[in-house]
Enzyme design. Structure first.
Site, PDB file in Angstrom:
ATOM      1  N   HIS A 198       0.370  -1.038   0.276  1.00 28.69           N
ATOM      2  CA  HIS A 198      -0.605  -0.679  -0.130  1.00 28.69           C
ATOM      3  C   HIS A 198       0.957   1.009  -0.269  1.00 28.69           C
ATOM      4  O   HIS A 198       2.185   1.173   0.910  1.00 28.69           O
ATOM      5  CB  HIS A 198      -0.685  -0.737   1.721  1.00 28.69           C
ATOM      6  CG  HIS A 198      -2.217   1.080   1.159  1.00 28.69           C
ATOM      7  ND1 HIS A 198      -1.730   1.823   2.029  1.00 28.69           N
ATOM      8  CD2 HIS A 198      -3.050   0.679   1.359  1.00 28.69           C
ATOM      9  CE1 HIS A 198      -3.194   3.121   1.871  1.00 28.69           C
ATOM     10  NE2 HIS A 198      -4.596   2.296   1.482  1.00 28.69           N
ATOM     11  N   GLN A 252      -5.374  -4.675   7.264  1.00 26.27           N
ATOM     12  CA  GLN A 252      -7.092  -5.909   6.357  1.00 26.27           C
ATOM     13  C   GLN A 252      -6.363  -7.435   6.878  1.00 26.27           C
ATOM     14  O   GLN A 252      -7.007  -7.895   7.099  1.00 26.27           O
ATOM     15  CB  GLN A 252      -5.852  -5.830   4.937  1.00 26.27           C
ATOM     16  CG  GLN A 252      -6.481  -4.869   3.816  1.00 26.27           C
ATOM     17  CD  GLN A 252      -8.004  -4.199   3.957  1.00 26.27           C
ATOM     18  OE1 GLN A 252      -8.747  -4.996   4.193  1.00 26.27           O
ATOM     19  NE2 GLN A 252      -7.856  -2.877   3.344  1.00 26.27           N
ATOM     20  N   LYS A 282     -10.751   0.192  10.039  1.00 29.15           N
ATOM     21  CA  LYS A 282     -11.299  -1.194   9.432  1.00 29.15           C
ATOM     22  C   LYS A 282     -12.006  -2.358   9.856  1.00 29.15           C
ATOM     23  O   LYS A 282     -11.650  -3.640   9.435  1.00 29.15           O
ATOM     24  CB  LYS A 282     -10.236  -1.380   8.656  1.00 29.15           C
ATOM     25  CG  LYS A 282      -9.744  -0.501   7.037  1.00 29.15           C
ATOM     26  CD  LYS A 282      -8.226  -0.871   6.961  1.00 29.15           C
ATOM     27  CE  LYS A 282      -7.869  -0.041   5.977  1.00 29.15           C
ATOM     28  NZ  LYS A 282      -7.453   0.627   5.182  1.00 29.15           N
ATOM     29  N   CYS A 328      -4.826   2.544  -3.754  1.00 29.47           N
ATOM     30  CA  CYS A 328      -3.751   3.256  -2.539  1.00 29.47           C
ATOM     31  C   CYS A 328      -2.256   2.315  -3.390  1.00 29.47           C
ATOM     32  O   CYS A 328      -1.339   1.893  -2.608  1.00 29.47           O
ATOM     33  CB  CYS A 328      -3.729   3.297  -1.485  1.00 29.47           C
ATOM     34  SG  CYS A 328      -4.859   4.611  -1.965  1.00 29.47           S
ATOM     35  N   ASP A 367       2.240  -4.552   7.825  1.00 26.09           N
ATOM     36  CA  ASP A 367       1.620  -4.121   8.070  1.00 26.09           C
ATOM     37  C   ASP A 367       0.126  -5.115   7.726  1.00 26.09           C
ATOM     38  O   ASP A 367       0.074  -5.587   7.440  1.00 26.09           O
ATOM     39  CB  ASP A 367       1.052  -3.339   6.054  1.00 26.09           C
ATOM     40  CG  ASP A 367      -0.071  -2.423   5.612  1.00 26.09           C
ATOM     41  OD1 ASP A 367      -1.303  -2.470   6.602  1.00 26.09           O
ATOM     42  OD2 ASP A 367       0.304  -2.064   4.839  1.00 26.09           O
TER      43      ASP A 367
END
Ligand SMILES: Cc1ncc(COP(=O)(O)O)c(C=O)c1O
Lengths: 309, 404
Positions: free
Chosen positions: B120, B200, B223, B362, B197
């Protein structure tokens, strides 16, 4: 092309609400890029295309499909229509500034009879506030000034006031009708003097009949419209002199108010059937209120000529 | 045990809404999830009952804020399996967490930061910036020929210069998840640190920082049912202690003179200025909500939905990523021929209030490398239903019929 439409629509909405300004800006950017032969990068055109197609798809999938396929062509058509209608709006706005209404030189205005004016009301010369209804037709009498063929299929009766600017305005059209139709019509003029707003209108009407007596009605009629600033005795006499009328007979006629009852009679008759201002035209039993174009008259007259046996 | 989705949906006020007489089908969960009433109430509670500052004021309202924040930190600690609440730093999103590390970690000229080919922008630009300012290098692990993550290539890349692996756990482009445990193991064997990261992954799978042995892990609250503009950076305590503060100011120091300052311990050292207390407290509630539901249940449910959609339209479109829905978590990202993904996304929205996202999500770098102009992405969460998936399939078929 849809961006041009978006620019105009959102540009106008943007004047009133900030929420449309960003879209308008995007549309401007897009149009500018297209004019300079570049691609619209904001994606506004695509967005509008899919949103509009999507809206149609909800109800008519087939229509959505056609719209999607021919979107560019359809937006061109709308753009052209938009530009035309904008042009027309601009013309109307121009009229609004120049004439005070959207349609150009005061076509619908006319002089209104206001029975309350003596009570101190200001009388206006426009349709404002008037919702009169005319419930009959004027009759032609023996001594009414008339032109044309008395047994014509179409009789046009005008109720007018010599000092009303709108009656004056209708004059050229009346002249045109008379010369165009000749003996196919019978044109009759009746007095409806609006003395309360136009002092002297009654006297002017009476004077016209004094001229009639000497066989110069229409000439005098025309002269009365030349200068509508008033109709005092001297002015009326002066007009008679211009026509080489017998001044003694004329002033005697005027002073004795020989035709007062005739003019009053015209007025009362018209008023009783609901005439409320000048000029009012009766084309057989059809009614036109206020000055209208030659074409508008012609449509009515032609259909009357065609249908009456 | 399956999820009682009907009952769960009652917790989400937005699901009762209709637009143009139709319910909303929200499939943009990879961007932001909806919020349950429990979270909304926690936020309101702060504003209604104790909207004061934390960590400073000893009055009753101030104390109440401290309690709320402590409770939230405790919940987040449990949520990610951290050892200590000191390791939980509240941020405003994943992006801030990654920037915090990039700006404070001890990296020098020539040191390499390693990532995948589908990071991202939030896990790419901070390293590009560091490269241009500090002379570090940002390198990329090439994928397998089938475009999946290659652990072999990763291992090959692990030179002595690699000091940090900053890597995406679950991709927001195709939904694939990398074998993060192995990655961390290999990195540690090569004496490199790992920043995960988890934007998600955290909302969908069980992620336990202790079991993974992650050094840093960043994710966003919005999220995972949390309030907008909330996030967490996890860092191992001994690493955080060594790092200088990122932003400095009120709340980060024990004491200052006109020329000097003594900084607090983590996490305070990294939380400069007054904080988003309502958000933090709401995020705590979101974490508790998710723990009640259970990540395993969430994952199973999402994969079932993804299978339903994949079975329904998978043959008609080009799916980004593997065909098997099990490998794509809750993400169904696709293109139809060369049609602009925005067009498809907007038509879905116009026709049936189906919220998807279009574009490069992104991750422009990946799309540019593949010469693809973005994609349309439907991303599911545990409150989505099979019926919604059927509606999506049905509507997408209609859209395809128009644009084909
Ligand atoms: C994988 C990944 N990393 C980072 C981010 C950035 O998250 P945020 O914008 O909340 O900082 C996102 C959000 O889309 C993401 O999907």
């Amino acid at each position: 092309m849809i961006c041009i439409i978006a620019l105009v629509v959102f540009g106008i909405l943007g004047i009133f609400s900030a929420k449309y300004r960003t879209v308008a800006k995007e549309a401007f950017d897009c149009v500018f890029k297209r004019i300079t032969l570049r691609k619209c990068t904001t994606g506004l055109d695509k967005r509008m295309k899919s949103q509009i197609t999507g809206k149609f798809m909800r109800k008519h999938p087939g229509l959505g499909k056609v719209l999607y396929k021919h979107f560019e062509a359809i937006s061109w058509i709308f753009t052209i229509v938009l530009i035309l209608s904008l042009g027309y709006s601009a013309y109307s706005i121009g009229n609004l500034f120049i004439y005070g209404n959207c349609n150009g030189p005061i076509p619908d205005a006319f002089c209104v009879f206001d029975p309350f004016v003596s009570g101190g009301h200001v009388e206006s010369c426009s349709m404002e506030g008037i919702t009169g209804e005319i419930t009959g037709v004027l009759e032609v009498h023996d001594h009414d000034p008339a032109i044309g063929f008395p047994d014509a299929k179409v009789t046009i009766i005008e109720a007018g006031c010599f000092l009303c600017p709108y009656t004056k305005e209708a004059e050229p059209v009346v002249k045109q009708l008379i010369s165009h139709y000749g003996d196919q019509i019978h044109f009759v003029y009746k007095d409806f003097p609006l003395s309360s707003t136009h002092p002297g209108a009654q006297e002017a009407a009476e004077a016209s009949h004094c001229a009639h007596e000497q066989g110069k009605y229409w000439e005098y009629h025309d002269l009365l419209f030349v200068d509508q600033n008033g109709a005092d005795f001297d002015h009326l006499l002066n007009l008679a002199q211009q026509l080489d009328l017998d001044i003694e007979q004329f002033s005697e006629c005027l002073e004795s108010r020989k035709y007062k009852s005739k003019v009053d009679g015209d007025f009362t008759e018209a008023f009783s059937i609901g005439v409320y201002g000048t000029p009012t035209f009766f084309i057989n039993d059809q009614i036109i209120v206020g000055p209208k174009t030659f074409n508008e008259f012609r449509q009515i007259i032609d259909s009357e000529l065609f249908w009456s046996v | 045990m399956g999820l009682n989705v009907e009952k769960i949906r009652e917790d989400f006020p937005v699901m009762k809404r209709e637009i143009h007489g139709k319910p909303i089908i929200y499939f943009d969960n990879a961007c932001m999830t909806m919020r349950p009433v429990q979270v909304i109430e926690k936020i309101n509670e702060y504003y209604n009952e104790y909207p004061a500052c934390g960590e400073r004021s000893s009055h009753k309202l101030g104390k109440r804020v401290d309690e709320g924040v402590d409770q939230a930190r405790e919940s987040l600690k449990k949520f990610i399996g951290a050892r200590h609440t000191k390791e939980v730093i509240f941020t405003k999103n994943t992006t801030e967490g990654i920037n915090l590390v990039a700006n404070t970690i001890d990296l020098n000229k020539g040191d390499v930061v390693l990532g995948t080919d589908r990071e991202h922008n939030s896990n790419l630009l901070p390293w590009q910036k560091l490269a241009s300012l500090a002379g570090t290098k940002h390198e990329i692990v090439d994928p397998n020929p089938d475009d999946t993550f290659s652990i072999e290539n990763f291992e090959k890349k692990m030179s002595r210069d690699v000091k940090l692996v900053s890597i995406i756990h679950t991709s927001n482009v195709d939904g694939t998840t990398i074998p993060i445990k192995e990655v961390i193991k290999i990195a540690h064997d090569h004496k490199a640190l790992v920043l995960v990261d988890a934007a998600q992954s955290i909302p969908h799978h069980d992620v336990n920082v202790r079991k993974l042995d992650a050094d840093f892990l960043a994710f966003s609250g919005h999220k995972m049912l949390g309030p907008s503009g909330t996030g967490v950076l996890y860092g191992k305590e001994h690493l955080l202690k060594k790092m200088p503060p990122f932003m400095v100011g009120g709340g980060t120091v024990e004491d200052t003179t006109h020329t000097n300052a003594t900084f607090d311990e983590p996490p305070d050292k990294f939380e400069a200025g007054l904080q988003n207390y309502a958000g933090i407290i709401g995020l705590g509630e979101a974490a508790r909500y998710l723990m009640r539901i259970g990540k395993d249940n969430i994952q199973k449910h999402e994969i079932a939905l993804n299978r339903r959609v994949t079975d329904g339209v998978g043959d008609l479109v080009d799916i980004i990523g593997p065909n098997e829905p099990e490998k794509r978590s809750g993400i169904f990202s696709f293109n139809y021929k060369k049609v602009d993904s925005h067009e498809i996304s907007m038509m879905l929205d116009e026709m049936e209030n189906i919220c998807t996202r279009a574009g490069a999500h992104c991750v422009h770098s990946w799309f540019n490398a593949h010469n693809i102009n973005g994609s349309c992405r439907a991303s599911f969460y545990f409150y989505n239903t099979p019926e919604e998936c059927d509606k999506f399939v049905d509507t997408l078929k209609k859209v395809i019929d128009v644009v084909k």
